[in-house]
Enzyme design. Structure first.
Site, PDB file in Angstrom:
ATOM      1  N   GLU A 162       2.565  20.575  -0.115  1.00 23.99           N
ATOM      2  CA  GLU A 162       2.176  21.818  -0.780  1.00 23.99           C
ATOM      3  C   GLU A 162       2.033  22.991   0.194  1.00 23.99           C
ATOM      4  O   GLU A 162       2.068  24.150  -0.224  1.00 23.99           O
ATOM      5  CB  GLU A 162       0.886  21.599  -1.563  1.00 23.99           C
ATOM      6  CG  GLU A 162       1.094  20.668  -2.751  1.00 23.99           C
ATOM      7  CD  GLU A 162      -0.125  20.555  -3.649  1.00 23.99           C
ATOM      8  OE1 GLU A 162      -1.232  20.923  -3.203  1.00 23.99           O
ATOM      9  OE2 GLU A 162       0.034  20.085  -4.788  1.00 23.99           O
ATOM     10  N   GLU A 212       0.030  -1.325   5.473  1.00 28.33           N
ATOM     11  CA  GLU A 212      -1.126  -0.689   6.099  1.00 28.33           C
ATOM     12  C   GLU A 212      -1.693  -1.503   7.260  1.00 28.33           C
ATOM     13  O   GLU A 212      -2.476  -0.992   8.064  1.00 28.33           O
ATOM     14  CB  GLU A 212      -2.223  -0.428   5.072  1.00 28.33           C
ATOM     15  CG  GLU A 212      -2.935  -1.652   4.547  1.00 28.33           C
ATOM     16  CD  GLU A 212      -4.089  -1.281   3.625  1.00 28.33           C
ATOM     17  OE1 GLU A 212      -5.235  -1.640   3.981  1.00 28.33           O
ATOM     18  OE2 GLU A 212      -3.856  -0.638   2.587  1.00 28.33           O
TER      19      GLU A 212
END
Length: 306
Positions: free
Chosen positions: A83, A114
């Site tokens: 963004e 992860e």
């Protein structure tokens, strides 16, 4: 610290009977817990300010902003990075979000990703992470191996890191240059860190990235003046920003935008000073790309010549 001992993994005594509540009561209870998030973030403002200063200084010098996380934490980092590009007119490579497991992990969990420190190193190497760059390491537990591996590699190449965690005395806090740790307490649903912890991380990331963008001249007054007018909505927003800051009509504001090669800060400087494109662009560069500083210096110069 074992994961079962983390505060984010504990049962919340206030929500033990949430499954027995009426709908209005359960959403009220979630809202009550959410109110604790802003308070927890408020306790971290000093360290957040330090992080904004660190990152903005390095960004001005040509460094990039690299986000790194797994699961919800990784998705929030990718979101913030993505963004920044249209909102503040960045090149896509200036703000990059890395998530354990790659793009597929944005939509579906990638098992084991992860837990792989080497995967983080490979991901950073793929984007040519360097000592100029700053890493924002995001992990609510403060112990995610992928994120720890990223921080270790960051320091090996001379970069700086800021961690965003939601537990005290975390593993990441031992290695990151700065650690922001809003302690939101046990989740409404035990271990569901997409809730309060995720909200806290999002709030912190908003502060960090917005603060940095302000510091590097992407905001004038409270307007996102470096917005990229890449579609009709954003072009209209750009024209409104030029109107609001120069007190010109819509037609003149659009002409300024075109004359400024669709660069809103330059259009504002042109509209406020009467300078041509090349001169306005030069003034901005000489004044650290801060529109307010250009206008203030111009007005001072203009007033002293009368």
């Amino acid at each position: 610290m074992k994961i079962e001992n983390l505060v984010t993994e504990q049962q919340n005594p206030a929500t033990m009977k949430i499954d027995q509540l009426k709908t209005k009561e359960l959403v009220q209870l979630i809202n009550q817990e959410d109110q604790k998030v802003a308070q927890a973030v408020a306790m971290q403002l000093d360290i957040i300010a330090q992080a904004v200063d660190l990152i903005s200084q390095r960004f001005k010098a040509g460094g990039r902003l690299i986000y790194c996380g797994a699961g919800t934490s990784g998705r929030l980092g990718v979101l913030d990075a993505a963004e920044l590009v249209p909102t503040f007119g960045l090149a896509p490579q200036q703000a990059v979000g890395l998530i354990a497991g790659g793009k597929a992990a944005m939509f579906q969990a990638v098992e084991g990703a992860e837990d792989d420190q080497q995967l983080a190193i490979k991901d950073l190497q793929k984007i040519n992470f360097s000592g100029q760059d700053t890493l924002i390491a995001i992990a609510s537990s403060g112990r995610t191996p992928y994120v720890i591996g990223a921080v270790d590699y960051c320091h090996q190449v001379g970069g700086k890191s800021a961690a965003v965690v939601c537990v005290p005395n975390s593993k990441l806090a031992e290695t990151a240059d700065l650690t922001i740790a809003p302690i939101v307490g046990p989740e409404v649903i035990t271990g569901s860190t997409r809730m309060k912890a995720g909200t806290a991380q999002k709030m912190v990331l908003n502060m960090l990235s917005t603060g940095v963008m302000i510091k590097v001249g992407k905001v004038y007054q409270n307007l996102m003046v470096d917005v990229l007018p890449t579609n009709e909505k954003l072009e209209k927003r750009a024209i409104r920003i030029i109107q609001a800051t120069t007190e010109k009509d819509s037609s003149t504001a659009k002409q300024l935008l075109i004359a400024a090669h669709r660069q809103v800060p330059i259009a504002i400087v042109m509209g406020k000073t009467g300078l041509d494109y090349k001169t306005a662009k030069s003034y901005l560069r000489k004044n650290d790309n801060q529109v307010a500083l250009v206008i203030r210096n111009w007005q001072s110069k203009d007033g002293s010549s009368r």
